[in-house]
Motif scaffolding. Structure first.
Motif, mmCIF file in Angstrom:
data_model
loop_
_atom_site.group_PDB
_atom_site.id
_atom_site.type_symbol
_atom_site.label_atom_id
_atom_site.label_comp_id
_atom_site.label_asym_id
_atom_site.label_seq_id
_atom_site.Cartn_x
_atom_site.Cartn_y
_atom_site.Cartn_z
ATOM 1 N N GLY A 80 -17.117 -96.845 31.899
ATOM 2 C CA GLY A 80 -17.286 -98.112 31.190
ATOM 3 C C GLY A 80 -18.739 -98.519 31.081
ATOM 4 O O GLY A 80 -19.132 -99.197 30.135
ATOM 5 N N LYS A 81 -19.558 -98.117 32.065
ATOM 6 C CA LYS A 81 -20.999 -98.354 32.058
ATOM 7 C C LYS A 81 -21.680 -97.089 32.574
ATOM 8 O O LYS A 81 -21.181 -96.432 33.488
ATOM 9 C CB LYS A 81 -21.392 -99.532 32.956
ATOM 10 C CG LYS A 81 -20.781 -100.876 32.562
ATOM 11 C CD LYS A 81 -21.456 -101.464 31.325
ATOM 12 C CE LYS A 81 -20.919 -102.864 31.033
ATOM 13 N NZ LYS A 81 -21.530 -103.441 29.813
ATOM 14 N N ILE A 82 -22.835 -96.765 32.002
ATOM 15 C CA ILE A 82 -23.587 -95.585 32.424
ATOM 16 C C ILE A 82 -24.990 -96.008 32.817
ATOM 17 O O ILE A 82 -25.681 -96.693 32.056
ATOM 18 C CB ILE A 82 -23.646 -94.522 31.312
ATOM 19 C CG1 ILE A 82 -22.235 -94.093 30.905
ATOM 20 C CG2 ILE A 82 -24.446 -93.307 31.768
ATOM 21 C CD1 ILE A 82 -22.194 -93.074 29.773
ATOM 22 N N LEU A 83 -25.406 -95.592 34.009
ATOM 23 C CA LEU A 83 -26.759 -95.858 34.483
ATOM 24 C C LEU A 83 -27.658 -94.733 33.993
ATOM 25 O O LEU A 83 -27.462 -93.569 34.359
ATOM 26 C CB LEU A 83 -26.797 -95.944 36.009
ATOM 27 C CG LEU A 83 -26.332 -97.270 36.641
ATOM 28 C CD1 LEU A 83 -24.843 -97.494 36.388
ATOM 29 C CD2 LEU A 83 -26.583 -97.259 38.143
ATOM 30 N N VAL A 84 -28.627 -95.073 33.151
ATOM 31 C CA VAL A 84 -29.457 -94.075 32.473
ATOM 32 C C VAL A 84 -30.898 -94.187 32.969
ATOM 33 O O VAL A 84 -31.495 -95.270 32.917
ATOM 34 C CB VAL A 84 -29.414 -94.273 30.944
ATOM 35 C CG1 VAL A 84 -30.321 -93.255 30.243
ATOM 36 C CG2 VAL A 84 -27.981 -94.155 30.436
ATOM 37 N N SER A 85 -31.458 -93.071 33.420
ATOM 38 C CA SER A 85 -32.878 -93.047 33.776
ATOM 39 C C SER A 85 -33.692 -92.743 32.526
ATOM 40 O O SER A 85 -33.344 -91.852 31.747
ATOM 41 C CB SER A 85 -33.151 -92.006 34.866
ATOM 42 O OG SER A 85 -32.871 -90.700 34.412
ATOM 43 N N ALA A 86 -34.769 -93.491 32.321
ATOM 44 C CA ALA A 86 -35.625 -93.306 31.154
ATOM 45 C C ALA A 86 -37.057 -93.621 31.541
ATOM 46 O O ALA A 86 -37.315 -94.426 32.437
ATOM 47 C CB ALA A 86 -35.175 -94.198 30.001
ATOM 48 N N ARG A 87 -37.969 -92.979 30.852
ATOM 49 C CA ARG A 87 -39.388 -93.147 31.164
ATOM 50 C C ARG A 87 -39.959 -94.310 30.350
ATOM 51 O O ARG A 87 -39.900 -94.318 29.125
ATOM 52 C CB ARG A 87 -40.147 -91.859 30.881
ATOM 53 C CG ARG A 87 -41.611 -91.914 31.277
ATOM 54 C CD ARG A 87 -42.227 -90.535 31.338
ATOM 55 N NE ARG A 87 -41.667 -89.734 32.424
ATOM 56 C CZ ARG A 87 -41.965 -89.892 33.710
ATOM 57 N NH1 ARG A 87 -42.810 -90.849 34.067
ATOM 58 N NH2 ARG A 87 -41.430 -89.123 34.613
#
Length: 379
Positions: free
Chosen positions: A163-170
């Motif tokens: 339902g929610k995705i934790l996304v790493s981004a620069r």
């Protein structure tokens, strides 16, 4: 040292074992693996109803305040049953990140995670990253009111149904810089987000996550801008400890299956377990299992400690030994079974595939041996 479980821990282990035993036959697992969801929504709900998904969280988040040992007990039973549900990635890894970095409003979601009403996933891997959490090419550009995300994440376990995705981004710096990595809470139904789902070779489903100018509000940033890497590493350490426990359960099942086979399979009129050469190989398997058990317990004991070189050394050591033991037990189990060990209809081959895949998630043995060596230099 006394490794006896408390009464509450024993009850927790018995509850998890009974649930897996009653609800997760091998035939059921095979049907679930072929379904669109890829796991049992009913079983996931049962985990929530029994409070098993609430165990790792603090009481203020609707959890039971359990630690690494309690998590180990649950993960061992899930590993024994080859369960497909994304407990590790949703509850332990993603839930841990949300609990560590989230503000009060974001942490309010933990109540739904603890009750299994909300499934999370962590998108931290990319095609080129190869176990390096700091190798991030997905970019987040500051815009009015928030951020614009662009890039691609690979092999997001459970991401197809999250339902929610934790996304790493620069948010700043070059592709492999330690600083400049941020974490965002992304709704997979947002404009610009697309997912390509597929089953992994060991059963659980994953997806590749495509981000094409995805707009997220400032309130969807977890923690401080550019400071997410320490939390990612810390929570991955907790996930590694849980993964060692899951592998332990699968290794125990593989050893039990192999021992039963040696007792029943006959050659020259006697059970093949009577042959001394096979007895020696079975002993070697049990020796590897005992080493993996000791390291899984040790990893569980340090998983929730404050970040330190000693904690990192222990977790790298645990993963290294677990990987070596898992690979050895998987290979020996198949060898002692013969051809039947590789058949699709027999559960042992699925344990072997699961153990091999667990050996590569969060870093293989070579990766953790190198990490251990570098940490020794620091220590």
């Amino acid at each position: 040292m006394d490794f006896k479980l408390t009464e509450e821990q024993q009850m927790l282990q018995d509850t998890a074992a009974r649930l897996v035993r009653d609800a997760y036959s091998f035939e059921t697992r095979e049907k679930l693996a072929k379904s669109e969801l890829g796991f049992s929504a009913e079983f996931w709900a049962q985990l929530g109803e029994l409070g098993l998904t609430a165990v790792p969280f603090g009481e203020e988040a609707g959890g039971f305040g359990g630690g690494g040992v309690e998590t180990m007990l649950i993960m061992t039973e899930l590993g024994r049953g080859l369960c497909l549900e994304p407990y590790l990635h949703s509850v332990i890894y993603a839930g841990g990140l949300l609990e560590q970095l989230g503000n009060a409003e974001q942490q309010a979601l933990l109540a739904d995670v603890a009750s299994a009403q909300l499934q999370l996933a962590v998108a931290f891997e990319e095609a080129q990253s190869h176990y390096h959490l700091n190798d991030v090419q997905t970019r987040a550009e500051a815009v009015a009111g928030g951020w614009k995300l662009s890039g691609r994440k690979a092999v997001v376990i459970g991401g197809h149904s999250a339902g929610k995705i934790l996304v790493s981004a620069r948010t700043s710096g070059a592709d492999r810089d330690e600083a400049g990595i941020s974490l965002f809470l992304v709704d997979p139904n947002s404009a610009g987000v697309s997912r390509r789902s597929y089953p992994n070779v060991d059963g659980p489903k994953a997806c590749d996550l495509f981000l094409d100018g995805v707009l997220v509000g400032a309130e969807q940033l977890l923690g401080e801008v550019g400071q997410a890497l320490p939390a990612l590493r810390y929570q991955q350490g907790r996930a590694i400890a849980a993964q060692c426990a899951e592998a332990l359960g699968s290794m125990q099942a593989a050893c039990d299956l192999t021992l039963d086979y040696l007792k029943t399979r006959k050659q020259f009129g006697v059970p093949i377990g009577k042959f001394q050469a096979l007895q020696h190989r079975m002993v070697d398997m049990r020796t590897e299992l005992e080493q993996a058990t000791s390291m899984a317990i040790l990893a569980a004991c340090v998983a929730d400690e404050a970040d330190s070189v000693e904690r990192s050394l222990t977790l790298a050591n645990a993963k290294f030994i677990s990987v070596r033991a898992a690979r050895y037990i998987a290979e020996e189990s198949i060898q002692l079974h013969g051809g039947i060990g590789m058949t699709w209809e027999y559960v042992l081959g699925h344990h072997a595939k699961r153990l091999v895949m667990l050996s590569h998630q969060f870093g293989d043995d070579d990766h953790h041996l190198q990490a251990y060596s570098k940490l020794m230099d620091v220590a």
